[in-house]
Design a protein around this motif. Structure first.
Motif, PDB file in Angstrom:
ATOM      1  N   SER A   1       0.833  -1.206   0.000  1.00  0.00           N
ATOM      2  CA  SER A   1       0.000   0.000   0.000  1.00  0.00           C
ATOM      3  C   SER A   1       0.864   1.252   0.000  1.00  0.00           C
ATOM      4  O   SER A   1       0.555   2.238  -0.679  1.00  0.00           O
TER       5      SER A   1
ATOM      6  N   LEU B   1       1.101   4.151  -2.914  1.00  0.00           N
ATOM      7  CA  LEU B   1       0.982   5.594  -2.674  1.00  0.00           C
ATOM      8  C   LEU B   1       2.181   6.347  -3.253  1.00  0.00           C
ATOM      9  O   LEU B   1       2.019   7.453  -3.794  1.00  0.00           O
TER      10      LEU B   1
ATOM     11  N   THR C   1       1.652   6.535  -6.900  1.00  0.00           N
ATOM     12  CA  THR C   1       0.578   7.516  -7.153  1.00  0.00           C
ATOM     13  C   THR C   1       1.130   8.932  -7.143  1.00  0.00           C
ATOM     14  O   THR C   1       0.846   9.737  -8.051  1.00  0.00           O
TER      15      THR C   1
ATOM     16  N   ILE D   1      -7.421  -0.624  -1.884  1.00  0.00           N
ATOM     17  CA  ILE D   1      -8.810  -0.426  -1.465  1.00  0.00           C
ATOM     18  C   ILE D   1      -9.235  -1.549  -0.518  1.00  0.00           C
ATOM     19  O   ILE D   1      -9.902  -1.307   0.510  1.00  0.00           O
TER      20      ILE D   1
ATOM     21  N   LEU E   1      -7.799  -0.829   2.918  1.00  0.00           N
ATOM     22  CA  LEU E   1      -8.536   0.214   3.628  1.00  0.00           C
ATOM     23  C   LEU E   1      -9.856  -0.313   4.187  1.00  0.00           C
ATOM     24  O   LEU E   1     -10.251   0.022   5.309  1.00  0.00           O
TER      25      LEU E   1
ATOM     26  N   TYR F   1     -11.481   1.887   7.542  1.00  0.00           N
ATOM     27  CA  TYR F   1     -11.376   3.328   7.339  1.00  0.00           C
ATOM     28  C   TYR F   1     -12.767   3.888   7.064  1.00  0.00           C
ATOM     29  O   TYR F   1     -13.658   3.158   6.614  1.00  0.00           O
TER      30      TYR F   1
ATOM     31  N   LEU G   1     -14.413   8.330   3.113  1.00  0.00           N
ATOM     32  CA  LEU G   1     -13.011   8.515   2.729  1.00  0.00           C
ATOM     33  C   LEU G   1     -12.617   7.484   1.670  1.00  0.00           C
ATOM     34  O   LEU G   1     -11.955   7.817   0.678  1.00  0.00           O
ATOM     35  N   ILE G   2     -13.036   6.228   1.865  1.00  0.00           N
ATOM     36  CA  ILE G   2     -12.733   5.180   0.886  1.00  0.00           C
ATOM     37  C   ILE G   2     -13.390   5.494  -0.453  1.00  0.00           C
ATOM     38  O   ILE G   2     -12.796   5.285  -1.517  1.00  0.00           O
TER      39      ILE G   2
ATOM     40  N   ILE H   1     -11.279   8.149  -2.123  1.00  0.00           N
ATOM     41  CA  ILE H   1     -10.029   7.557  -2.597  1.00  0.00           C
ATOM     42  C   ILE H   1     -10.281   6.717  -3.844  1.00  0.00           C
ATOM     43  O   ILE H   1      -9.501   6.746  -4.808  1.00  0.00           O
TER      44      ILE H   1
ATOM     45  N   LEU I   1     -10.568   9.006  -6.788  1.00  0.00           N
ATOM     46  CA  LEU I   1      -9.255   9.525  -7.168  1.00  0.00           C
ATOM     47  C   LEU I   1      -8.426   8.476  -7.912  1.00  0.00           C
ATOM     48  O   LEU I   1      -7.738   8.790  -8.890  1.00  0.00           O
ATOM     49  N   ILE I   2      -8.499   7.221  -7.470  1.00  0.00           N
ATOM     50  CA  ILE I   2      -7.765   6.151  -8.134  1.00  0.00           C
ATOM     51  C   ILE I   2      -8.255   5.977  -9.568  1.00  0.00           C
ATOM     52  O   ILE I   2      -7.464   5.813 -10.505  1.00  0.00           O
TER      53      ILE I   2
END
Length: 319
Positions: free
Chosen positions: A28, A32, A35, A81, A84, A89, A93-94, A97, A100-101
């Motif tokens: 993970s 990031l 990313t 994912i 998370l 989480y 928020l997930i 994210i 965004l991914i």
């Protein structure tokens, strides 16, 4: 070699649950970092260590002249994912994210991997997030608006996602597109090879030698002169041309049974990471979409590693 990896990963997951969790956490972190590197390249035109993509509208990231970051992003994005979700989480928020991914995958410029990523994240978020259905639909709408706007203002992405594909939306568009593209030349050759070797194909990794033979010339395909390649860039045609109907049916019987038992295990134990591996396998096998080789290349390595990881959860939770 593939069988060895599957067996060893099953043992590892079964006996070292906490170590595997640490490894997924490490993956993970790597995801990031990649990313951030992709975002850096999108802003500055080169990545954080100076690599530059030779193709406008495509991102290289740490892979340099090997434009394969899209398949990397597809696999590790789903694992991220899943991680998370495992760690509970916040749901919103997930969701953010996940959006965004998808958008970053779009900006990478690998069309087939973007489509796989879009469908994969869509399935995971809709299946696992306990968020109002209307909010999920709004999220999809937001993604589509951002994508359409980005294509309209970015010339390179407009070429990648519109100009190079616009013939598809005309009468007999898919056929016209393939007859003008190198992918079409590869795949037509693979189909012709299959017709000549229906039962057993020409052997694994032999497309590269067979495809150059004169009997596979077809002037209907504009890129016929460069039809030869290490593989036909499509999993189904690779299997059919190199292993024939016997190999093709054997492969899919194996895959379908593996998915069946993995889904059965997932329904019992609800591990989001296993669901991520199932969805990755499912989307990797979409017909028509171009792909790497399943028997070689980086793409095949990720495919079989994901397959082994998926099966390892079955052993882990076996009662």
């Amino acid at each position: 070699m593939i069988i060895f990896v599957i067996i060893e990963l099953q043992k590892f997951n079964f006996l070292n649950t906490h170590v595997l969790e640490k490894i997924i956490k490490f993956w993970s972190i790597i995801f990031l970092i990649v990313t951030l590197d992709i975002i850096f390249e999108l802003i500055f035109g080169f990545n954080s260590i100076g690599f530059v993509s030779e193709y406008p509208g495509r991102i290289a990231s740490f892979f340099g002249d090997e434009l394969i970051v899209g398949s990397f992003y597809h696999f590790f994005g789903l694992i991220f994912i899943g991680y998370l979700l495992n760690k509970k989480y916040p749901q919103h928020l997930i969701l953010i994210i996940g959006i965004l991914i998808i958008l970053i995958s779009f900006m990478i410029g690998e069309r087939a991997n973007f489509l796989r990523m879009f469908i994969s994240i869509f399935l995971i978020l809709f299946l696992l997030l306990k968020i109002n259905f209307f909010k999920k639909l709004i999220s999809i709408l937001v993604i589509m608006i951002i994508i359409i706007f980005t294509i309209s203002v970015n010339d390179n992405l407009k070429i990648r996602y519109y100009s190079q594909l616009k013939s598809i939306y005309t009468l007999n568009g898919i056929e016209k597109y393939f007859k003008k593209s190198q992918y079409g030349a590869h795949q037509n050759t693979a189909f012709q090879i299959f017709k000549n070797h229906k039962l057993f194909g020409v052997g694994m990794k032999n497309f590269r030698d067979e495809s150059k033979k004169e009997i596979y010339e077809n002037t209907e395909y504009k890129k016929n002169d460069i039809r030869q390649a290490t593989h036909p860039h499509q999993i189904h045609l690779e299997l059919l041309s190199e292993t024939g109907l016997i190999g093709y049916l054997s492969f899919f019987i194996l895959i379908l049974f593996s998915i069946y038992f993995s889904l059965k295990n997932y329904i019992k134990n609800r591990d989001p990471i296993q669901l991520s591996t199932i969805i990755f396998l499912f989307t990797s096998l979409f017909p028509l979409l171009p792909s790497g080789s399943i028997f070689s290349t980086y793409y095949g390595g990720i495919f079989w590693f994901n397959y082994a990881l998926m099966l390892s959860f079955n052993r882990k939770f076996k009662s």
